[in-house]
Design an enzyme around this catalytic site. Structure first.
Site, PDB file in Angstrom:
ATOM      1  N   GLU A  74       0.810  -1.221   0.000  1.00  0.00           N
ATOM      2  CA  GLU A  74       0.000   0.000   0.000  1.00  0.00           C
ATOM      3  C   GLU A  74       0.848   1.278   0.000  1.00  0.00           C
ATOM      4  O   GLU A  74       0.322   2.377   0.210  1.00  0.00           O
ATOM      5  CB  GLU A  74      -0.938   0.020   1.215  1.00  0.00           C
ATOM      6  CG  GLU A  74      -1.942  -1.114   1.253  1.00  0.00           C
ATOM      7  CD  GLU A  74      -3.012  -1.042   0.179  1.00  0.00           C
ATOM      8  OE1 GLU A  74      -2.848  -0.291  -0.816  1.00  0.00           O
ATOM      9  OE2 GLU A  74      -4.022  -1.754   0.315  1.00  0.00           O
ATOM     10  N   HIS A  93      -2.749   2.510   8.671  1.00  0.00           N
ATOM     11  CA  HIS A  93      -3.801   1.841   7.886  1.00  0.00           C
ATOM     12  C   HIS A  93      -4.121   0.511   8.544  1.00  0.00           C
ATOM     13  O   HIS A  93      -3.219  -0.268   8.877  1.00  0.00           O
ATOM     14  CB  HIS A  93      -3.317   1.605   6.459  1.00  0.00           C
ATOM     15  CG  HIS A  93      -4.196   0.695   5.656  1.00  0.00           C
ATOM     16  ND1 HIS A  93      -5.555   0.871   5.538  1.00  0.00           N
ATOM     17  CD2 HIS A  93      -3.901  -0.418   4.931  1.00  0.00           C
ATOM     18  CE1 HIS A  93      -6.058  -0.084   4.774  1.00  0.00           C
ATOM     19  NE2 HIS A  93      -5.075  -0.885   4.397  1.00  0.00           N
ATOM     20  N   HIS A  95      -7.195  -2.927   8.932  1.00  0.00           N
ATOM     21  CA  HIS A  95      -8.400  -3.646   8.497  1.00  0.00           C
ATOM     22  C   HIS A  95      -9.207  -3.984   9.755  1.00  0.00           C
ATOM     23  O   HIS A  95      -9.678  -5.108   9.912  1.00  0.00           O
ATOM     24  CB  HIS A  95      -8.027  -4.920   7.752  1.00  0.00           C
ATOM     25  CG  HIS A  95      -7.373  -4.704   6.427  1.00  0.00           C
ATOM     26  ND1 HIS A  95      -7.058  -5.747   5.580  1.00  0.00           N
ATOM     27  CD2 HIS A  95      -6.964  -3.573   5.793  1.00  0.00           C
ATOM     28  CE1 HIS A  95      -6.478  -5.270   4.484  1.00  0.00           C
ATOM     29  NE2 HIS A  95      -6.408  -3.951   4.594  1.00  0.00           N
ATOM     30  N   TYR A 114     -20.019  13.393  18.964  1.00  0.00           N
ATOM     31  CA  TYR A 114     -19.080  14.506  18.788  1.00  0.00           C
ATOM     32  C   TYR A 114     -17.635  14.071  18.573  1.00  0.00           C
ATOM     33  O   TYR A 114     -16.820  14.834  18.032  1.00  0.00           O
ATOM     34  CB  TYR A 114     -19.173  15.483  19.963  1.00  0.00           C
ATOM     35  CG  TYR A 114     -18.652  14.980  21.282  1.00  0.00           C
ATOM     36  CD1 TYR A 114     -17.285  14.990  21.575  1.00  0.00           C
ATOM     37  CD2 TYR A 114     -19.521  14.489  22.252  1.00  0.00           C
ATOM     38  CE1 TYR A 114     -16.809  14.533  22.788  1.00  0.00           C
ATOM     39  CE2 TYR A 114     -19.048  14.027  23.478  1.00  0.00           C
ATOM     40  CZ  TYR A 114     -17.692  14.053  23.731  1.00  0.00           C
ATOM     41  OH  TYR A 114     -17.221  13.596  24.933  1.00  0.00           O
ATOM     42  N   HIS A 156     -12.572  -2.497   2.320  1.00  0.00           N
ATOM     43  CA  HIS A 156     -11.123  -2.613   2.533  1.00  0.00           C
ATOM     44  C   HIS A 156     -10.712  -2.327   3.971  1.00  0.00           C
ATOM     45  O   HIS A 156     -10.220  -3.223   4.659  1.00  0.00           O
ATOM     46  CB  HIS A 156     -10.414  -1.638   1.573  1.00  0.00           C
ATOM     47  CG  HIS A 156      -8.927  -1.736   1.573  1.00  0.00           C
ATOM     48  ND1 HIS A 156      -8.167  -1.402   0.466  1.00  0.00           N
ATOM     49  CD2 HIS A 156      -8.039  -2.078   2.528  1.00  0.00           C
ATOM     50  CE1 HIS A 156      -6.879  -1.570   0.747  1.00  0.00           C
ATOM     51  NE2 HIS A 156      -6.775  -1.975   2.001  1.00  0.00           N
ATOM     52  N   TYR A 210      -7.790  21.624  23.611  1.00  0.00           N
ATOM     53  CA  TYR A 210      -7.733  20.514  24.568  1.00  0.00           C
ATOM     54  C   TYR A 210      -6.470  19.691  24.346  1.00  0.00           C
ATOM     55  O   TYR A 210      -6.498  18.506  24.120  1.00  0.00           O
ATOM     56  CB  TYR A 210      -8.970  19.628  24.369  1.00  0.00           C
ATOM     57  CG  TYR A 210      -9.116  18.528  25.393  1.00  0.00           C
ATOM     58  CD1 TYR A 210      -9.491  18.797  26.706  1.00  0.00           C
ATOM     59  CD2 TYR A 210      -8.885  17.196  25.032  1.00  0.00           C
ATOM     60  CE1 TYR A 210      -9.639  17.788  27.637  1.00  0.00           C
ATOM     61  CE2 TYR A 210      -9.033  16.169  25.954  1.00  0.00           C
ATOM     62  CZ  TYR A 210      -9.403  16.479  27.243  1.00  0.00           C
ATOM     63  OH  TYR A 210      -9.533  15.468  28.159  1.00  0.00           O
TER      64      TYR A 210
END
Length: 214
Positions: A74, A93, A95, A114, A156, A210
């Site tokens: 990837e 990334h 799965h 939120y 994916h 924050y």
């Protein structure tokens, strides 16, 4: 931070998401920007066996700068995101199970909570489908990430970017949490009440004060 320290941090994040169950069958990948390009996890190597020496550095032209192993398949979307988003210092990334399940419906995550604001906007979009490891997937991811720090990849998984590895890790974990909550709501047959843009803008402003988020 030295290159080896950065590599060690990448491996620590990769092993953490693996232990969390976010990387079945050696899936997923982690990278961080370097002066010359980016450092990324290798292809096909279980994270439990991965060491900092196994990582590969690529240039923003896609050339291998260092490392003996093959980079993650990837790498094209990592490269495309780093080129399109100068503020991105790290990409995670996964799965992860529930976010990946939601991605198979090809719908994103609306502002039913939120905490969506942690992901950089009023929703988490779902990018159009393309075969893994292709330029098309990279283009789709960059497009869907516009104004956001996280995206679902149709059928994916998830991509999260951050100003640090810790930030990207935090976001990808929150996307899994939010996706699970959203699926639980949908399973009741009901639709959640969506927070409006004004409220999400207020939340984003509060997050900005924050500490460092993402």
């Amino acid at each position: 931070m030295s290159m080896m320290e950065l590599a060690a941090e990448i491996v620590a994040v990769a092993q953490a998401i693996d232990k969390a169950g976010f990387c079945p069958s050696k899936s997923g990948n982690v990278s961080a920007r370097t002066e010359a390009g980016f450092l990324i996890t290798p292809s096909g190597l279980p994270y439990a066996q991965t060491t900092p020496e196994d990582l590969i550095e690529l240039s923003l032209d896609g050339a291998v700068l260092s490392g003996a192993r093959k980079p993650s398949s990837e790498w094209p979307f990592h490269l495309a995101i780093y080129k399109a988003r100068p503020e991105a210092q790290a990409i995670v990334h996964t799965h992860s199970p529930r976010a990946t399940a939601l991605s198979a419906t090809r719908r994103g995550i609306p502002a039913f909570h939120y905490m969506i604001a942690l992901c950089g906007g009023a929703d988490v979009r779902c990018a159009e489908y393309a075969t893994f490891g292709t330029p098309e997937l990279a283009e789709n991811a960059v497009r869907a990430l516009e104004g956001r720090k996280a995206v679902l990849l149709a059928n994916h998984g998830v991509i999260a970017l951050g100003a640090s590895l810790a930030g990207a890790h935090q976001i990808v974990a929150e996307v899994e949490n939010l996706a699970g909550q959203y699926l639980d709501i949908l399973a009741t047959g009901l639709e959640p009440v969506i927070l409006d843009e004004a409220e999400m803008a207020r939340v984003s402003a509060k997050f900005a004060g924050y500490g460092k988020v993402g």
